[in-house]
Structure formats: C-alpha cells, structure tokens
Design an enzyme around this catalytic site. Structure first.
Site, mmCIF file in Angstrom:
data_model
loop_
_atom_site.group_PDB
_atom_site.id
_atom_site.type_symbol
_atom_site.label_atom_id
_atom_site.label_comp_id
_atom_site.label_asym_id
_atom_site.label_seq_id
_atom_site.Cartn_x
_atom_site.Cartn_y
_atom_site.Cartn_z
ATOM 1 N N THR A 128 42.588 52.368 29.400
ATOM 2 C CA THR A 128 41.931 51.148 28.923
ATOM 3 C C THR A 128 41.186 50.550 30.115
ATOM 4 O O THR A 128 41.388 50.964 31.258
ATOM 5 C CB THR A 128 42.942 50.105 28.394
ATOM 6 O OG1 THR A 128 43.713 49.594 29.505
ATOM 7 C CG2 THR A 128 43.876 50.699 27.353
ATOM 8 N N VAL A 134 48.691 51.827 36.941
ATOM 9 C CA VAL A 134 47.890 50.642 37.290
ATOM 10 C C VAL A 134 46.514 51.110 37.734
ATOM 11 O O VAL A 134 46.383 51.982 38.593
ATOM 12 C CB VAL A 134 48.574 49.840 38.420
ATOM 13 C CG1 VAL A 134 47.667 48.701 38.879
ATOM 14 C CG2 VAL A 134 49.925 49.312 37.957
ATOM 15 N N LYS A 135 45.502 50.517 37.103
ATOM 16 C CA LYS A 135 44.123 50.911 37.420
ATOM 17 C C LYS A 135 43.550 49.913 38.428
ATOM 18 O O LYS A 135 43.589 48.695 38.195
ATOM 19 C CB LYS A 135 43.311 50.858 36.127
ATOM 20 C CG LYS A 135 42.373 52.018 35.923
ATOM 21 C CD LYS A 135 41.740 51.870 34.542
ATOM 22 C CE LYS A 135 40.762 52.953 34.241
ATOM 23 N NZ LYS A 135 40.036 52.697 33.004
ATOM 24 N N VAL A 136 43.009 50.446 39.520
ATOM 25 C CA VAL A 136 42.377 49.578 40.520
ATOM 26 C C VAL A 136 40.969 50.109 40.789
ATOM 27 O O VAL A 136 40.736 51.315 40.716
ATOM 28 C CB VAL A 136 43.188 49.536 41.846
ATOM 29 C CG1 VAL A 136 44.591 48.994 41.619
ATOM 30 C CG2 VAL A 136 43.252 50.895 42.521
#
Ligand code: E4P
Length: 220
Positions: free
Chosen positions: A27, A82-84
């Site tokens: 997402t 976790v998207k960074v």
C-alpha cells in the site's frame, strides 16, 4: 517469484487471496486515500487476510519520526513491512528498524545507486518503480536488470529482495520474471489480465460446445 497485490481495497485483496496465489500486499498513502476508510483498521484487516508481508508506509520525513511511526506500524501485526522513502532519513530509519527485526520496504527507487544504498541499509525489499520511469521516457526494466546484476555480485552481503513496483501491464511482469526479480507487486487490473488469452476463451467455448453435443455429464 512472489506476487503481491498493490492496493488497499479489501474486496480486491480478499478476491485474489482466495486464489491462494497471493504472497503479500503493498500500500502507499495514495492507495489508502483511494480506498477510503481508517488507515489502521484497513492495514490490520489486510494483515488478517494475507499472512505474507503487508507494506504500510510512514509519512514522516525525519528519521527519528519515521522510526517512531515505523514502530507503531510494526505493532499492528507481525507481517507488517514498514515502507520508507529512499532519502537519507529513510535509509537511517531503515537501518534502525531492520536491526530491530522489522521488515522494511524502501520505496520510490529510481536508480541502481539508490538500490545499492537500500541494500546496505538492510532493506528487506527495494521497490524500483518501473512504470514511472517508462512514463518519463526512461527504461524501467533496464533498472531491474542493473539491480539484479549488482545484488548478484555480492551474495550473502546484499540480501535485499527486488520488489518490482509501478507495474502497468503483464509484459512488465514477464520481463521482471525473466530477469529473476524476487517479487512483483501488481495492481488488481493487471492481475486480472494475467490469466486472459483470447485463444483460451475460444478453445474453451469450442470444447464446451462439442461436449454439449455428446449429451453426457461427468457427475451423473
Ligand atoms: C509500490 O509499492 C507502489 O505502491 C506502486 O507500485 C506505485 O505504482 P504507481 O506508479 O502506479 O502509482
């Protein structure tokens, strides 16, 4: 090759998860906005539907805040990645979160140098955006080729999975698979197209028409 779905639409995710072919979900803030609803409830529900990695993106821009947001996101479920973003702060946050045992997906990658940095920072996934490069007249798939080559030069050191993102059509998927990319994240519309071929439809119609003429039934 693993197949992720690139959406926050629960009905689409449930639909494709039922095929047993879905390995994860990605997402981003735009997809969350498009799907509507509460961010945390949506992500929690996706994590229940799909046991594989579910990417949820931080929205802070400074490393310390990204790490705090990342910890909060990781507390939702054990399968959160976790998207960074691929910035210096994002790389700092990636290093801290991955060393703490959290899966990290470094997103918005548009160059091989960026992909090398993300792998050194301990990213679980690097997300090169092929479609957005094609959109500006560059060759998105050439970037995948470069990253595959670079990571393969350092086995046991650069262990990051290449997650091909911003896929626009089935050809992107096939080309990425030929290059040996680890994961492709596909929008529902592209996933739906994968199974379709006019000769399959035509052939099936003909088989069923001939079967009908035999007047027989397999189950009775
Ligand atoms: C990947 O994680 C991104 O959410 C996505 O693939 C971006 O695709 P787009 O370029 O179609 O927005």
């Amino acid at each position: 090759m693993k197949f992720f779905i690139d959406t926050a639409e629960l009905a689409e995710i449930e639909d494709f998860a039922a095929t047993g072919l879905l390995d994860g979900v990605t997402t981003n803030p735009s997809l969350i906005h498009k799907a509507g609803g509460n961010f945390f409830e949506t992500i929690e529900r996706i994590c229940q539907i799909v046991p594989g990695p579910v990417s949820a993106e931080v929205t802070a821009t400074k490393a310390d805040s990204m790490i705090e947001e990342g910890k909060r996101l990781a507390s939702i479920a054990p399968n959160i990645a976790v998207k960074v973003p691929l910035t210096w702060d994002g790389l700092k946050a990636c290093r801290v979160l991955s060393q703490a045992g959290t899966m990290v997906n470094v997103t918005l990658c548009f160059s091989a140098a960026q992909a090398l940095l993300a792998a050194k920072a301990g990213a679980t996934f690097i997300s090169p955006f092929v479609g957005r490069l094609d959109d500006i007249g560059q060759d998105g798939m050439a970037l995948i080729d470069e990253i595959v080559t670079i990571y393969a030069n350092y086995p046991g050191t650069l262990e990051t999975d290449i997650l091909v993102a911003s896929i626009r059509d089935p050809i992107h998927l096939v080309e990425a698979a030929k290059l040996g990319a680890d994961v492709a994240t596909l929008p529902p519309a592209v996933l739906r197209k994968l199974v379709r071929h006019p000769l399959t439809d035509k052939g099936l119609d003909a088989f069923l028409a001939d079967w009908e003429k035999t007047g027989q039934s397999i189950l009775s």
